[in-house]
Design a protein around this motif. Structure first.
Motif, PDB file in Angstrom:
ATOM      1  N   GLN A 184      -5.477  21.622  66.333  1.00  0.00           N
ATOM      2  CA  GLN A 184      -5.052  21.594  64.936  1.00  0.00           C
ATOM      3  C   GLN A 184      -4.701  23.003  64.477  1.00  0.00           C
ATOM      4  OE1 GLN A 184      -8.521  19.860  63.086  1.00  0.00           O
ATOM      5  NE2 GLN A 184      -7.600  17.831  63.118  1.00  0.00           N
ATOM      6  N   LEU A 185      -3.509  23.134  63.902  1.00  0.00           N
ATOM      7  CA  LEU A 185      -3.034  24.415  63.385  1.00  0.00           C
ATOM      8  C   LEU A 185      -2.508  24.187  61.979  1.00  0.00           C
ATOM      9  CD1 LEU A 185      -2.256  27.400  63.751  1.00  0.00           C
ATOM     10  CD2 LEU A 185      -0.131  26.616  64.817  1.00  0.00           C
ATOM     11  N   ASN A 186      -3.099  24.860  60.997  1.00  0.00           N
ATOM     12  CA  ASN A 186      -2.673  24.707  59.614  1.00  0.00           C
ATOM     13  C   ASN A 186      -2.327  26.075  59.045  1.00  0.00           C
ATOM     14  OD1 ASN A 186      -2.295  24.176  56.896  1.00  0.00           O
ATOM     15  ND2 ASN A 186      -3.979  22.731  56.764  1.00  0.00           N
ATOM     16  N   LEU A 187      -1.027  26.282  58.810  1.00  0.00           N
ATOM     17  CA  LEU A 187      -0.521  27.531  58.234  1.00  0.00           C
ATOM     18  C   LEU A 187       0.120  27.284  56.875  1.00  0.00           C
ATOM     19  CD1 LEU A 187       1.177  28.950  61.461  1.00  0.00           C
ATOM     20  CD2 LEU A 187      -1.086  29.512  60.563  1.00  0.00           C
ATOM     21  N   SER A 188      -0.118  26.115  56.295  1.00  0.00           N
ATOM     22  CA  SER A 188       0.544  25.738  55.048  1.00  0.00           C
ATOM     23  C   SER A 188       0.070  26.590  53.872  1.00  0.00           C
ATOM     24  CB  SER A 188       0.302  24.257  54.751  1.00  0.00           C
ATOM     25  OG  SER A 188      -1.068  24.021  54.507  1.00  0.00           O
ATOM     26  N   LYS A 189       0.848  26.527  52.801  1.00  0.00           N
ATOM     27  CA  LYS A 189       0.552  27.224  51.546  1.00  0.00           C
ATOM     28  C   LYS A 189       0.418  28.723  51.741  1.00  0.00           C
ATOM     29  CE  LYS A 189      -1.557  23.131  49.610  1.00  0.00           C
ATOM     30  NZ  LYS A 189      -2.781  22.493  49.144  1.00  0.00           N
ATOM     31  N   ASN A 190       1.324  29.266  52.549  1.00  0.00           N
ATOM     32  CA  ASN A 190       1.483  30.702  52.756  1.00  0.00           C
ATOM     33  C   ASN A 190       2.951  31.031  52.554  1.00  0.00           C
ATOM     34  OD1 ASN A 190      -1.117  32.038  53.740  1.00  0.00           O
ATOM     35  ND2 ASN A 190      -1.052  30.200  55.000  1.00  0.00           N
ATOM     36  N   GLU A 191       3.349  32.231  52.872  1.00  0.00           N
ATOM     37  CA  GLU A 191       4.741  32.641  52.755  1.00  0.00           C
ATOM     38  C   GLU A 191       5.278  33.082  54.106  1.00  0.00           C
ATOM     39  OE1 GLU A 191       5.046  35.434  49.467  1.00  0.00           O
ATOM     40  OE2 GLU A 191       3.549  34.277  48.364  1.00  0.00           O
ATOM     41  N   LEU A 192       4.908  32.353  55.148  1.00  0.00           N
ATOM     42  CA  LEU A 192       5.323  32.678  56.503  1.00  0.00           C
ATOM     43  C   LEU A 192       6.755  32.219  56.747  1.00  0.00           C
ATOM     44  CD1 LEU A 192       2.027  31.597  58.231  1.00  0.00           C
ATOM     45  CD2 LEU A 192       2.866  33.934  58.014  1.00  0.00           C
ATOM     46  N   THR A 193       7.441  32.926  57.643  1.00  0.00           N
ATOM     47  CA  THR A 193       8.808  32.561  58.006  1.00  0.00           C
ATOM     48  C   THR A 193       8.856  32.219  59.482  1.00  0.00           C
ATOM     49  OG1 THR A 193       9.336  34.879  58.459  1.00  0.00           O
ATOM     50  CG2 THR A 193       9.822  34.052  56.242  1.00  0.00           C
ATOM     51  N   ALA A 211       0.751  40.210  57.008  1.00  0.00           N
ATOM     52  CA  ALA A 211       1.265  39.532  58.199  1.00  0.00           C
ATOM     53  C   ALA A 211       0.125  39.016  59.075  1.00  0.00           C
ATOM     54  CB  ALA A 211       2.127  40.499  58.997  1.00  0.00           C
ATOM     55  N   LEU A 212       0.436  37.993  59.856  1.00  0.00           N
ATOM     56  CA  LEU A 212      -0.519  37.541  60.865  1.00  0.00           C
ATOM     57  C   LEU A 212      -0.702  38.670  61.872  1.00  0.00           C
ATOM     58  CD1 LEU A 212       0.730  33.944  61.744  1.00  0.00           C
ATOM     59  CD2 LEU A 212      -1.442  34.539  60.696  1.00  0.00           C
ATOM     60  N   PRO A 213      -1.901  39.068  62.166  1.00  0.00           N
ATOM     61  CA  PRO A 213      -2.087  40.124  63.172  1.00  0.00           C
ATOM     62  C   PRO A 213      -1.740  39.573  64.555  1.00  0.00           C
ATOM     63  CG  PRO A 213      -4.204  39.265  62.438  1.00  0.00           C
ATOM     64  CD  PRO A 213      -3.169  38.609  61.593  1.00  0.00           C
ATOM     65  N   THR A 214      -1.031  40.347  65.345  1.00  0.00           N
ATOM     66  CA  THR A 214      -0.651  39.881  66.682  1.00  0.00           C
ATOM     67  C   THR A 214      -1.874  39.610  67.551  1.00  0.00           C
ATOM     68  OG1 THR A 214      -0.357  42.165  67.420  1.00  0.00           O
ATOM     69  CG2 THR A 214       1.610  40.991  66.676  1.00  0.00           C
ATOM     70  N   GLU A 215      -2.981  40.247  67.253  1.00  0.00           N
ATOM     71  CA  GLU A 215      -4.207  40.054  68.042  1.00  0.00           C
ATOM     72  C   GLU A 215      -4.765  38.636  67.932  1.00  0.00           C
ATOM     73  OE1 GLU A 215      -3.695  44.291  67.006  1.00  0.00           O
ATOM     74  OE2 GLU A 215      -3.787  42.493  65.779  1.00  0.00           O
ATOM     75  N   SER A 225       9.619  29.429  62.754  1.00  0.00           N
ATOM     76  CA  SER A 225       9.240  28.056  63.074  1.00  0.00           C
ATOM     77  C   SER A 225       8.514  28.039  64.408  1.00  0.00           C
ATOM     78  CB  SER A 225      10.473  27.162  63.133  1.00  0.00           C
ATOM     79  OG  SER A 225      11.345  27.597  64.163  1.00  0.00           O
ATOM     80  N   ILE A 226       7.786  26.968  64.645  1.00  0.00           N
ATOM     81  CA  ILE A 226       7.203  26.738  65.954  1.00  0.00           C
ATOM     82  C   ILE A 226       8.327  26.138  66.778  1.00  0.00           C
ATOM     83  CG2 ILE A 226       5.459  25.461  67.255  1.00  0.00           C
ATOM     84  CD1 ILE A 226       4.229  27.605  65.531  1.00  0.00           C
ATOM     85  N   ILE A 227       8.832  26.889  67.730  1.00  0.00           N
ATOM     86  CA  ILE A 227      10.039  26.516  68.443  1.00  0.00           C
ATOM     87  C   ILE A 227       9.843  25.291  69.314  1.00  0.00           C
ATOM     88  CG2 ILE A 227      11.704  27.297  70.152  1.00  0.00           C
ATOM     89  CD1 ILE A 227      11.191  30.136  68.970  1.00  0.00           C
ATOM     90  N   SER A 228       8.727  25.213  70.014  1.00  0.00           N
ATOM     91  CA  SER A 228       8.526  24.116  70.948  1.00  0.00           C
ATOM     92  C   SER A 228       7.078  23.653  70.907  1.00  0.00           C
ATOM     93  CB  SER A 228       8.900  24.552  72.359  1.00  0.00           C
ATOM     94  OG  SER A 228       8.673  23.507  73.258  1.00  0.00           O
ATOM     95  N   VAL A 229       6.790  22.744  69.997  1.00  0.00           N
ATOM     96  CA  VAL A 229       5.436  22.225  69.903  1.00  0.00           C
ATOM     97  C   VAL A 229       5.068  21.486  71.183  1.00  0.00           C
ATOM     98  CG1 VAL A 229       3.958  20.605  68.631  1.00  0.00           C
ATOM     99  CG2 VAL A 229       5.449  22.164  67.404  1.00  0.00           C
ATOM    100  N   THR A 270       2.300  36.568  55.045  1.00  0.00           N
ATOM    101  CA  THR A 270       3.746  36.731  55.050  1.00  0.00           C
ATOM    102  C   THR A 270       4.209  37.106  56.449  1.00  0.00           C
ATOM    103  OG1 THR A 270       3.514  39.057  54.450  1.00  0.00           O
ATOM    104  CG2 THR A 270       3.815  37.495  52.643  1.00  0.00           C
ATOM    105  N   GLY A 271       5.514  37.078  56.638  1.00  0.00           N
ATOM    106  CA  GLY A 271       6.085  37.510  57.904  1.00  0.00           C
ATOM    107  C   GLY A 271       6.296  36.354  58.871  1.00  0.00           C
ATOM    108  N   ASP A 272       6.492  36.701  60.126  1.00  0.00           N
ATOM    109  CA  ASP A 272       6.846  35.739  61.158  1.00  0.00           C
ATOM    110  C   ASP A 272       5.623  34.987  61.675  1.00  0.00           C
ATOM    111  OD1 ASP A 272       8.926  34.661  62.966  1.00  0.00           O
ATOM    112  OD2 ASP A 272       7.673  35.586  64.506  1.00  0.00           O
ATOM    113  N   ILE A 273       5.820  33.729  62.051  1.00  0.00           N
ATOM    114  CA  ILE A 273       4.746  32.888  62.579  1.00  0.00           C
ATOM    115  C   ILE A 273       4.294  33.338  63.973  1.00  0.00           C
ATOM    116  CG2 ILE A 273       4.272  30.529  63.386  1.00  0.00           C
ATOM    117  CD1 ILE A 273       5.771  29.477  61.057  1.00  0.00           C
TER     118      ILE A 273
END
Length: 105
Positions: A72-81, A33-37, A83-87, A55-58
């Motif tokens: 620039q934010l690139n999280l592609s080619k992972n297994e994250l679930t 998972a992405l660390p919350t830190e 969405s970015i609610i409000s870009v 994996t896990g939540d964005i």
């Protein structure tokens, strides 16, 4: 604006503030998972975590609140679930790449 390449590969810092500006960890076989830190890196302008096995939540609620400088934010080619609610809240962002883009405001 000056940049200093850190001795750590993939890290670029602002020499005047000694803060991390860019973090590029694409293709490093990161797992889990992405660390919350990560949201505490509030001066980040570019983050590339593509091509890993994350994996896990964005963590969209935390990202939007803390990453107002993100360009620039690139999280592609992972297994994250999730969405970015409000870009729109990320006013500086000019580029977003992810596997899922369920809702983009």
């Amino acid at each position: 604006e000056g940049k200093v390449q850190s001795p750590l590969q993939g890290v670029t810092c602002d020499p005047s503030t000694n803060t991390m500006m860019n973090l590029d960890l694409r293709g490093n076989q990161l797992v889990g998972a992405l660390p919350t830190e990560i949201v505490d890196l509030t001066n980040l302008k570019q983050l590339n975590l593509s091509g890993n096995k994350l994996t896990g939540d964005i963590l969209s609620n935390l990202l939007i609140k803390n990453w107002s400088n993100m360009i620039q934010l690139n999280l592609s080619k992972n297994e994250l679930t999730g969405s970015i609610i409000s870009v729109g809240s990320l006013k500086s962002m000019s580029e977003f790449s992810g596997n899922q883009r369920k809702k983009m405001d």
